[in-house]
Write an enzyme that holds these catalytic residues in place. Structure first.
Site, PDB file in Angstrom:
ATOM      1  NE  ARG A   1       3.618  -2.753   5.346  1.00 45.48           N
ATOM      2  CZ  ARG A   1       4.020  -1.914   4.414  1.00 45.48           C
ATOM      3  NH1 ARG A   1       3.285  -0.870   4.084  1.00 45.48           N
ATOM      4  NH2 ARG A   1       5.159  -2.122   3.790  1.00 45.48           N
TER       5      ARG A   1
ATOM      6  CE1 TYR B   1       0.295   7.470   9.880  1.00 40.87           C
ATOM      7  CE2 TYR B   1       0.807   5.416   8.766  1.00 40.87           C
ATOM      8  CZ  TYR B   1       0.891   6.795   8.845  1.00 40.87           C
ATOM      9  OH  TYR B   1       1.577   7.495   7.878  1.00 40.87           O
TER      10      TYR B   1
ATOM     11  CB  ALA C   1      -3.541   3.658   4.424  1.00 46.29           C
TER      12      ALA C   1
ATOM     13  N   PRO D   1       0.831  -1.206   0.000  1.00 48.11           N
ATOM     14  CG  PRO D   1      -0.676  -1.533   1.720  1.00 48.11           C
ATOM     15  CD  PRO D   1       0.633  -2.018   1.200  1.00 48.11           C
TER      16      PRO D   1
ATOM     17  CD  GLN E   1      -1.905  -0.322   5.003  1.00 47.68           C
ATOM     18  OE1 GLN E   1      -1.759   0.871   4.779  1.00 47.68           O
ATOM     19  NE2 GLN E   1      -0.880  -1.139   5.215  1.00 47.68           N
TER      20      GLN E   1
ATOM     21  CG  LEU F   1      15.972   0.070   1.227  1.00 45.17           C
ATOM     22  CD1 LEU F   1      17.202   0.519   2.000  1.00 45.17           C
ATOM     23  CD2 LEU F   1      15.827   0.903  -0.050  1.00 45.17           C
TER      24      LEU F   1
END
Length: 368
Positions: free
Chosen positions: A231, A183, A57, A23, A100, A302
């Site tokens: 997540r 969050y 999201a 997301p 999400q 990454l």
């Protein structure tokens, strides 16, 4: 056979390959409603050849948006706008689509990133009062959030369930609950942001309570054919904060409560974080969690080269690879990975004629 291009089951949903588009907020909605930008953006990514596309999201409450331009799924207007966009995407792509569901908590009421990303005061245009586990601002300049009482916590849980029902109504096949990146659910998990002394604070069991209740409520709100995962941020990267050991405990609990998978990221909760960046820097956290749970674990961070992604999966360090900024830069990354790894994928027939001569056999014809 390439591990990256082998199928994977996330609960009831089977992916054709193990490349997941993570997301990525676009900050391009209007009052929570998807726009033509989403039609273009999602249409592009849906032709990438990835196994799964998870939409950005979507806030479960208007006050749960990070910015005033965030996507939402908190009312009928948001549902209708997103349904219209998804109808266009599905017309041309069979790729599984998820979303999400999120609540920004104390990190809400901010500017768009390209406008500075700073906090907006509650009484300013495009601002509002934020909420969190405790009345602790995210950083200097941020408003002090309201600490949610138990009735408000119950309302947030129901908002997640309502958004999940909307997601299923518009045909999405997967829901990812956002408990990462500082969050709201992460704010309850971390002892740095949660200083409550009730059933939602103090012990690890109490701090996990909201995330587990949200998972239970979302799973109860949708049919068994909907995959529901979570997540998490595996560490706050701050001493005394949320860490990998607590993430393992949470992941075990998520599995016990029926989560289809765990998507392992990190950070975002505290501006004091000290992140050690490098290729695949979050993969060791995914690996540590994977060794302790019996549900798939998605690694992210990454992971940029096909050989790197293949090795992570072949070595059993994760079950799938998520791409974010890398696939924005190169929306055909899965094509290039398939060519590098000797795998095959099936593009839209409109694109068959672009198969490179040096990679004959890369493309499978429709219905092959």
């Amino acid at each position: 056979m390439s591990a990256l291009f082998s199928p994977l089951a996330l609960g009831p949903l089977t992916l054709a390959n193990r490349i997941v588009i993570a997301p990525m907020c676009q900050y391009s909605a209007e009052d929570g409603r998807a726009t033509d930008w989403h039609r273009i953006h999602l249409g592009t990514l849906s032709q990438s050849g990835a196994g799964l596309l998870i939409l950005e999201a979507a806030a479960v409450e208007a006050r749960g948006r990070i910015t005033y331009a965030d996507l939402g799924l908190y009312d009928e207007a948001c549902e209708a706008a997103l349904a219209d966009v998804l109808a266009s995407v599905r017309r041309w792509s069979p790729m599984p689509l998820g979303i999400q569901l999120a609540h920004a908590g104390r990190k809400a009421s901010t500017e768009k990133p390209w406008d500075g990303g700073g906090p907006i005061a509650a009484d300013a245009p495009n601002g509002w009062v934020t909420a969190s586990a405790s009345a602790l601002p995210f950083d200097a300049g941020y408003s002090t959030p309201v600490a949610l009482d138990t009735a408000a916590i119950d309302a947030v849980i129901e908002a997640f369930a309502d958004a999940a029902r909307r997601a299923e109504r518009i045909g999405l096949e997967l829901i990812e609950i956002h408990a990462a990146h500082g969050y709201l659910l992460h704010q309850f998990l971390s002892p740095l942001s949660n200083q409550r002394d009730d059933a939602y604070g103090g012990s690890l069991e109490n701090r996990m309570r909201l995330t587990l209740r949200v998972l239970d409520a979302v799973r109860a709100a949708v049919s068994p054919s909907m995959a529901v995962g979570v997540r998490i941020s595996a560490t706050d990267w701050v001493e005394g904060g949320w860490d990998v050991a607590q993430s393992i405990a949470l992941s075990r609990a998520l599995a016990a409560h029926g989560a289809a998978y765990v998507h392992v990221s990190s950070g975002g909760l505290d501006p004091r974080q000290q992140i050690t960046l490098g290729p695949g820097y979050q993969v060791p956290m995914a690996e540590a969690i994977r060794s302790e749970v019996d549900i798939p674990v998605i690694g992210v961070g990454l992971i940029t080269e096909p050989a790197q992604a293949e090795a992570i999966l072949a070595e059993g360090r994760a079950d799938a690879i998520a791409l974010a900024r890398g696939i924005l830069y190169d929306p055909r990354w899965p094509w290039h990975a398939a060519a590098a790894l000797g795998a095959q994928l099936q593009p839209a027939p409109q694109y068959l004629r672009c198969e490179p001569r040096q990679a004959r056999g890369l493309f499978a014809a429709p219905n092959a």
